[in-house]
Design a protein around this motif. Structure first.
Motif, PDB file in Angstrom:
ATOM      1  N   ALA A 123      -5.416   2.669   3.360  1.00 26.47           N
ATOM      2  CA  ALA A 123      -5.432   3.024   1.940  1.00 26.47           C
ATOM      3  C   ALA A 123      -6.460   4.114   1.681  1.00 26.47           C
ATOM      4  O   ALA A 123      -6.193   5.079   0.958  1.00 26.47           O
ATOM      5  N   GLY A 147      -5.417  21.942  -3.839  1.00 29.65           N
ATOM      6  CA  GLY A 147      -4.433  22.159  -2.778  1.00 29.65           C
ATOM      7  C   GLY A 147      -4.661  23.432  -1.979  1.00 29.65           C
ATOM      8  O   GLY A 147      -3.938  23.712  -1.046  1.00 29.65           O
ATOM      9  N   GLN A 148      -5.655  24.221  -2.385  1.00 29.96           N
ATOM     10  CA  GLN A 148      -5.909  25.482  -1.674  1.00 29.96           C
ATOM     11  C   GLN A 148      -7.181  25.372  -0.848  1.00 29.96           C
ATOM     12  O   GLN A 148      -8.055  24.568  -1.142  1.00 29.96           O
ATOM     13  N   LYS A 149      -7.264  26.233   0.163  1.00 30.77           N
ATOM     14  CA  LYS A 149      -8.491  26.258   0.948  1.00 30.77           C
ATOM     15  C   LYS A 149      -9.615  26.867   0.113  1.00 30.77           C
ATOM     16  O   LYS A 149      -9.399  27.849  -0.593  1.00 30.77           O
ATOM     17  N   ALA A 189     -15.710  22.462  20.721  1.00 37.96           N
ATOM     18  CA  ALA A 189     -14.432  22.008  20.183  1.00 37.96           C
ATOM     19  C   ALA A 189     -14.378  20.489  20.028  1.00 37.96           C
ATOM     20  O   ALA A 189     -13.744  19.982  19.107  1.00 37.96           O
ATOM     21  N   GLN A 231     -14.607  27.831   5.727  1.00 33.71           N
ATOM     22  CA  GLN A 231     -13.850  27.475   4.532  1.00 33.71           C
ATOM     23  C   GLN A 231     -13.606  25.967   4.525  1.00 33.71           C
ATOM     24  O   GLN A 231     -13.753  25.309   5.554  1.00 33.71           O
ATOM     25  N   VAL A 235       1.987  25.850  -1.634  1.00 38.60           N
ATOM     26  CA  VAL A 235       1.227  25.720  -2.876  1.00 38.60           C
ATOM     27  C   VAL A 235       1.353  27.030  -3.654  1.00 38.60           C
ATOM     28  O   VAL A 235       1.559  27.050  -4.860  1.00 38.60           O
ATOM     29  N   GLU A 237      -8.165  18.781  27.521  1.00 41.68           N
ATOM     30  CA  GLU A 237      -7.586  19.794  26.626  1.00 41.68           C
ATOM     31  C   GLU A 237      -7.974  21.193  27.080  1.00 41.68           C
ATOM     32  O   GLU A 237      -7.172  22.119  27.029  1.00 41.68           O
ATOM     33  N   GLN A 287     -17.031  21.057  10.376  1.00 40.98           N
ATOM     34  CA  GLN A 287     -15.691  21.649  10.367  1.00 40.98           C
ATOM     35  C   GLN A 287     -15.632  22.818   9.388  1.00 40.98           C
ATOM     36  O   GLN A 287     -15.134  23.894   9.713  1.00 40.98           O
ATOM     37  N   ILE A 344      -9.661  -8.203   3.561  1.00 37.90           N
ATOM     38  CA  ILE A 344      -8.436  -7.461   3.854  1.00 37.90           C
ATOM     39  C   ILE A 344      -8.562  -6.854   5.242  1.00 37.90           C
ATOM     40  O   ILE A 344      -9.642  -6.452   5.662  1.00 37.90           O
ATOM     41  N   GLN A 345      -7.446  -6.822   5.955  1.00 32.73           N
ATOM     42  CA  GLN A 345      -7.453  -6.268   7.304  1.00 32.73           C
ATOM     43  C   GLN A 345      -8.001  -4.838   7.300  1.00 32.73           C
ATOM     44  O   GLN A 345      -7.573  -4.019   6.481  1.00 32.73           O
ATOM     45  N   TYR A 365     -14.726  15.908  16.758  1.00 29.69           N
ATOM     46  CA  TYR A 365     -14.063  14.654  17.135  1.00 29.69           C
ATOM     47  C   TYR A 365     -15.107  13.634  17.584  1.00 29.69           C
ATOM     48  O   TYR A 365     -15.016  12.449  17.280  1.00 29.69           O
ATOM     49  N   GLU A 404      -6.602  20.061   4.202  1.00 24.69           N
ATOM     50  CA  GLU A 404      -5.846  19.404   5.264  1.00 24.69           C
ATOM     51  C   GLU A 404      -6.707  19.171   6.508  1.00 24.69           C
ATOM     52  O   GLU A 404      -6.212  18.649   7.514  1.00 24.69           O
ATOM     53  N   VAL A 450       0.842  -1.200   0.000  1.00 26.26           N
ATOM     54  CA  VAL A 450       0.000   0.000   0.000  1.00 26.26           C
ATOM     55  C   VAL A 450       0.871   1.240   0.000  1.00 26.26           C
ATOM     56  O   VAL A 450       0.665   2.178  -0.778  1.00 26.26           O
ATOM     57  N   ILE A 488      -5.414  -2.078   7.073  1.00 23.39           N
ATOM     58  CA  ILE A 488      -4.817  -1.828   5.762  1.00 23.39           C
ATOM     59  C   ILE A 488      -5.808  -1.106   4.852  1.00 23.39           C
ATOM     60  O   ILE A 488      -5.475  -0.109   4.205  1.00 23.39           O
ATOM     61  N   VAL A 541      -5.231   7.563   2.802  1.00 24.41           N
ATOM     62  CA  VAL A 541      -4.318   8.231   1.874  1.00 24.41           C
ATOM     63  C   VAL A 541      -5.067   8.683   0.629  1.00 24.41           C
ATOM     64  O   VAL A 541      -4.927   9.819   0.165  1.00 24.41           O
ATOM     65  N   LYS A 577      -7.340  16.999  -1.779  1.00 30.70           N
ATOM     66  CA  LYS A 577      -6.378  17.969  -2.318  1.00 30.70           C
ATOM     67  C   LYS A 577      -6.633  18.198  -3.798  1.00 30.70           C
ATOM     68  O   LYS A 577      -6.464  19.307  -4.306  1.00 30.70           O
TER      69      LYS A 577
END
Lengths: 315, 332
Positions: free
Chosen positions: B133, B148-150, B52, B255, A49, B300, B249, B125-126, B56, B259, A14, B129, B136, B143
């Motif tokens: 995947a 890639g921009q806000k 806050a 916005q 960026v 927190e 969020q 599959i575990q 979560y 990320e 992966v 894993i 990612v 993105k």
């Protein structure tokens, strides 16, 4: 045990899949005279960026160069191997915005000694084995912000400092510069917290500050998202009118937009140097010599000057 | 909680609920002692803490379902990211009506979760894993659609200049407080999702199936539980909650940040585990997760109002997580 081995193999597969997906952006169709390799340390940050966009926009003005972009995804070793790829591909010039100085110094030196000019952008490498360094001075910007704040508050008041990562040099410099700038004034830093450059964290920290302090005159955040997060917290508490917010970076779609919208009182530019890098690259490729160290000018954007392109900070 | 019914041998004193409650009380008392000039005694502080942790908490709702089946979902933060970016794109750039934007975002989250679930159940599959995947992949997708921009209210025009559009009303609503400013809308959204999860786990057959799969997957299969379908559903539900979290969020940041939600999966898992739901599956519940969410949230907040430095904050958080989990450990 076999299960574990199987899992590990899968994990590697992966990971390999994820890694091979990036860094393949070679454009062979153009008839450019020179190829420039641009190694960016982390495209996860809007500022970086923007840096790539500035490089690309500047390069698009010139038909005789083409730029190959690689993103190291915040991984020092990946950036090293991408630099090695540039060297073996025999590019004519490398622009590198290194993640870290020490581990990337040897590979920069290697390229330089093989006769490939290297422009180091934003963060430094050690020693002298590079062609030119282009960057802005965070300490100077922090100091200018401090002096601006002292003037704006008439020399006295209560201030909150929302810091970037204090383990990073920009965070440290924007902090020490700021403290230098406010030295001697009657400013009281009533609350400081590390928001790790992130807007949601800044909002959380600001909420805590608002709960503790009845009067807050100004928030100085080490970046614009931090200042914006603080503004959102104050707005939720109905106190955004009585507090001024100052940030750093002044990206056009972030800090400058916030100033134009009346959210931030000021944003101090931390220029990407993308355009300057392409200018320097062209000079080098045309056989001219450039200065070893180019410090970029920075501007401050406020409500008064936002429509006139900001004001250059005094040297 | 269901544990009380499940383990009649253990007294209420040693039940996970009591222990988690104990940990929460300890954290709360610490807050009363280190109250930062009375800041901890104001309702506003508690309201802000609840705001806050809501995002979560939403992730933790889905995570609880998945962990009860004996799985794990590492992709929650990234799916939150996609949802935040898409919601901002739909509302700010495309000017879609808010309900269509919300529905499409929920479907995106559902689809991402279901895809993880399908990979896990169809190809055996575990979960670690498969959701790694997805973590990612989904981050990449976020993105890619955002460039890639806000995605913010500063909209770039064709000539490179920026036009500032007003923030969509739905953003302002979700970002606001109701009941005379006493509770944030996101907290209400979190509580509603918590309630849905609680009903699902306690009252519906689906809930019993989730526990059965986590307890002993093979036994569940033999006794006629549609294991694969239920697993897909669990991950799809998790994806759905992530989408809700992403919408919250984006509204709070005004916005869509590609990320957004980075490393949030770790907090969500910590909240579930500190509550007392075991990673082995088959045991636990959403009430415990609520306690876990509150423990971390208060922790927190207390560190924040006292302006404790980042270094000490990380060390203290690590130590307290260990402490809370040790408190949960059953004595043989």
């Amino acid at each position: 045990m076999r299960d574990l081995a199987k899992q590990l193999v899968m994990l590697v597969l992966v990971a390999a899949l994820c890694l091979t997906g990036c860094g393949k952006k070679e454009d062979t169709s153009s008839t450019a005279k020179w190829t420039i390799g641009m190694s960016q340390c982390n495209l996860g940050e809007p500022w970086r960026v923007q840096m790539n966009a500035d490089v690309r926009n500047a390069a698009d003005q010139h038909d005789d160069i083409k730029v190959i972009f690689k993103d190291a995804q915040n991984d020092t070793l990946k950036q090293r191997s991408q630099m090695e790829e540039f060297i073996s591909a025999g590019v004519d010039l490398i622009i590198v915005s290194p993640k870290e100085a020490v581990p990337l110094t040897p590979v920069v030196a290697q390229a330089y000694q093989k006769g490939i000019p290297v422009i180091v952008l934003d963060r430094r490498v050690l020693g002298e084995k590079y062609t030119c360094f282009i960057g802005a001075d965070n300490k100077k910007i922090g100091k200018a912000a401090g002096q601006w704040i002292v003037e704006k508050l008439g020399g006295k008041g209560t201030v909150i400092e929302l810091k970037g990562l204090m383990t990073s040099t920009p965070g440290q410099d924007r902090h020490t510069g700021f403290r230098e700038g406010i030295k001697g004034a009657n400013l009281e830093i009533i609350f400081e917290a590390d928001m790790k450059w992130l807007e949601p964290n800044a909002r959380k920290e600001m909420e805590s500050a608002l709960a503790r302090f009845e009067t807050i005159d100004l928030v100085y955040a080490h970046n614009d998202p931090g200042a914006h997060g603080a503004y959102l917290a104050a707005k939720a508490a109905g106190r955004e009118k009585e507090i001024m917010f100052v940030g750093i970076d002044a990206l056009s779609q972030e800090g400058r937009a916030y100033v134009a919208q009346g959210v931030l009182a000021a944003s101090f530019e931390y220029p990407t140097g993308g355009k300057k890098a392409i200018e320097a690259a062209l000079e080098i490729l045309n056989g001219q010599t450039v200065e070893k160290e180019i410090v970029l000018d920075s501007r401050v954007f406020t409500e008064e000057n936002i429509n006139d392109g900001g004001e250059l900070l005094g040297q | 909680m269901s544990q009380l019914l499940k383990s009649p041998k253990s007294s209420w004193l040693t039940s996970p609920t009591t222990r988690a409650l104990g940990a929460l009380v300890i954290v709360f008392v610490i807050g009363l002692i280190f109250n930062a000039d009375g800041a901890f005694l104001k309702w506003g502080t508690h309201r802000d803490m609840l705001r806050a942790v809501s995002v979560y908490g939403l992730l933790a709702c889905g995570m609880t379902l998945v962990i009860i089946t004996g799985g794990i979902d590492l992709s929650v933060g990234s799916i939150l990211g996609i949802s935040a970016v898409s919601f901002s794109l739909f509302c700010i750039h495309f000017s879609w009506p808010f309900y269509i934007a919300i529905i499409v975002c929920l479907l995106i989250g559902l689809a991402c979760g279901a895809a993880s679930g399908l990979i896990i159940s169809r190809f055996n599959i575990q979960p670690f894993i498969a959701t790694l995947a997805m973590m990612v992949f989904a981050r990449g997708l976020a993105k890619w659609i955002s460039g890639g921009q806000k995605i913010s209210t500063a909209v770039q025009q064709a000539d490179g200049t920026y036009e500032y559009v007003p923030e969509p009303a739905v953003f302002n609503f979700i970002n606001s407080k109701i009941l005379w400013d006493n509770i944030s809308v996101v907290t209400v959204i979190f509580l509603v999702c918590l309630l849905i999860t609680a009903i699902l786990l306690a009252k519906l057959r689906l809930g019993r199936y989730l526990y059965a799969i986590g307890g002993n997957e093979e036994a569940a299969r033999l006794s006629g539980v549609p294991v694969n379908a239920i697993k897909v559903l669990a991950y799809a539900m998790s994806g759905l909650f992530c989408a809700v979290a992403g919408i919250c969020q984006a509204s709070q940041e005004l916005q869509g940040d590609p990320e957004a939600g980075f490393t949030y999966e770790l907090s969500a898992i910590a909240m579930v585990v500190i509550g007392g739901t075991t990673l082995r599956g088959g045991r636990g519940g959403i009430g415990l997760t609520l306690l876990g969410v509150l423990i971390i949230g208060y922790l927190e907040k207390i560190l924040s109002i006292n302006a404790v430095g980042e270094d000490k904050r990380l060390m203290l958080t690590g130590a307290i997580i260990v402490g809370a989990v040790l408190l949960q450990k059953t004595k043989k």
